[in-house]
Write an enzyme that holds these catalytic residues in place. Structure first.
Site, mmCIF file in Angstrom:
data_model
loop_
_atom_site.group_PDB
_atom_site.id
_atom_site.type_symbol
_atom_site.label_atom_id
_atom_site.label_comp_id
_atom_site.label_asym_id
_atom_site.label_seq_id
_atom_site.Cartn_x
_atom_site.Cartn_y
_atom_site.Cartn_z
ATOM 1 N N VAL A 109 0.889 -0.169 6.916
ATOM 2 C CA VAL A 109 1.001 -1.270 7.878
ATOM 3 C C VAL A 109 -0.181 -2.304 6.890
ATOM 4 O O VAL A 109 -1.495 -2.135 6.069
ATOM 5 C CB VAL A 109 -0.196 -1.450 9.370
ATOM 6 C CG1 VAL A 109 0.466 -2.360 9.544
ATOM 7 C CG2 VAL A 109 0.399 0.143 10.383
ATOM 8 N N CYS A 110 0.573 -3.714 6.810
ATOM 9 C CA CYS A 110 -0.283 -4.324 5.568
ATOM 10 C C CYS A 110 -0.722 -4.196 4.876
ATOM 11 O O CYS A 110 0.189 -3.322 4.231
ATOM 12 C CB CYS A 110 -1.134 -4.782 7.009
ATOM 13 S SG CYS A 110 -1.895 -6.501 6.313
ATOM 14 N N THR A 111 -2.012 -4.490 4.461
ATOM 15 C CA THR A 111 -2.473 -4.106 3.058
ATOM 16 C C THR A 111 -2.483 -2.314 3.090
ATOM 17 O O THR A 111 -3.082 -1.924 1.696
ATOM 18 C CB THR A 111 -3.598 -4.855 2.551
ATOM 19 O OG1 THR A 111 -4.147 -4.854 3.751
ATOM 20 C CG2 THR A 111 -2.936 -6.258 2.477
ATOM 21 N N THR A 129 4.061 -5.374 1.938
ATOM 22 C CA THR A 129 3.143 -5.910 2.419
ATOM 23 C C THR A 129 2.567 -6.881 3.077
ATOM 24 O O THR A 129 3.766 -7.686 3.717
ATOM 25 C CB THR A 129 1.784 -5.158 1.188
ATOM 26 O OG1 THR A 129 0.645 -5.027 1.291
ATOM 27 C CG2 THR A 129 2.101 -6.328 0.021
#
Length: 334
Positions: A109-111, A129
């Site tokens: 998830v995300c970074t 990202t």
């Protein structure tokens, strides 16, 4: 009865709490819709026990990663402000690499994608990202194909998502993959979210990318357009609502959104219609009326112009392509 799918969420200090809450919350709701819960969710941390989220709220109950044994269905690594030190931790990266070998699929998830990259799990793969950190990820890991556009991407058995709440979209997509669209829609309704967005929708669209804070007029009109798709959204009507001339409105949209009022309205209408086509069983004429199109035929042409495909094709697909033209879609620079 089938055993619950075991999902391990990996967190660390200064992780984004929503990156943990969105997946775990959605999977918990899915469990309430089946006599036998389909998921068993666990939290893992390097040292075991609690870690501190970036908001300062502690995330407790984490088990020590070194003590986790497979098999796992899903290994999910979260992102957050602490992703840099986390990706630089040889011990944490080694545990992620080990756990990936006993997992059916791996997600970030995300970074959290930075940690997968540090572990060598996404070499040669297409990933995403958070849009703000995409240039950094591409620079640090040239062996990874970084695409900052989509809200989530699947490449084989590896799933990555964009910023923060896209974790919810990714989790709903995983639920649909595992158990079909009905359960995913039920979970979305319980979460009071707009079903779930197609994977290839841009992380930042024209209507989510706020204009400069000083221009409240354009910002307010954006919200009005999104909330009144079936209403009169002609340039004249919008100008009258804003109390400006049509010419001045056109200048404002060109300056702050990079497009005309008419094209802006058409773009958000067709995007909303694509959502409904993808995630509901409403007939196309009903979707057309709800989203402000004159007829199903008009909507079909809009789909062809915007996506290069018909509504029937969109409804059958798991993911949708990006729009043919990026006119009016501006991605703010990091």
């Amino acid at each position: 009865m089938a055993e619950p799918r075991r999902v391990l969420i990996v967190a660390y200090d200064d992780a984004q709490i929503l990156d943990v809450a969105c997946p775990s919350g959605a999977l918990d709701i899915a469990n309430h819709y089946r006599p036998t819960p389909p998921y068993a969710v666990e939290l893992g941390t390097l040292g075991g026990g609690a870690v501190r989220s970036s908001s300062g709220i502690g995330l407790g109950g984490g088990q020590r990663l070194a003590d986790v044994r497979g098999p796992l269905d899903t290994l999910l690594v979260v992102g957050g402000l602490g992703h840099g030190p986390a990706a630089a931790s040889p011990a944490l990266v080694a545990q992620i690499r080990r756990l990936a070998t006993v997992s059916r699929r791996v997600a970030a998830v995300c970074t959290g994608t930075f940690l997968l990259a540090a572990a060598g799990l996404v070499n040669g793969r297409r990933v995403t990202t958070h849009w703000r950190f995409a240039p950094q990820l591409a620079a640090e890991h040239p062996e990874v194909a970084v695409d900052p556009g989509p809200i989530h991407i699947r490449d084989g058995d590896v799933y990555t998502s964009g910023g923060v709440t896209s974790a919810l979209d990714l989790t709903l997509a995983l639920i649909e993959d595992d158990h079909g669209p009905t359960l995913a829609r039920n979970v979305a309704r319980e979460l009071v979210t707009y079903l779930h967005r197609p994977a290839d929708q841009a992380q930042i669209s024209m209507f989510l990318s706020a204009p400069p804070p000083g221009d409240r007029l354009v910002r307010d009109l954006n919200g009005y357009i999104a909330a009144h798709l079936a209403g009169d959204l002609s340039p004249a009507a919008l100008a009258a609502r804003a109390g400006v001339s049509t010419r001045h409105l056109t200048r404002l949209f060109a300056e702050h959104l990079g497009t005309t009022p008419a094209r802006a309205v058409r773009a958000v209408r067709v995007e909303a219609a694509a959502h409904l086509t993808r995630a509901s069983r409403l007939p196309l004429d009903a979707i057309a009326r709800r989203c402000g199109f004159a007829s199903a035929a008009t909507l079909r042409q809009a789909f062809l112009d915007h996506y290069g495909m018909t509504g029937d094709t969109i409804r059958r697909m798991t993911d949708m392509p990006r729009p043919r033209a990026a006119a009016g879609r501006q991605t703010p620079a990091p």
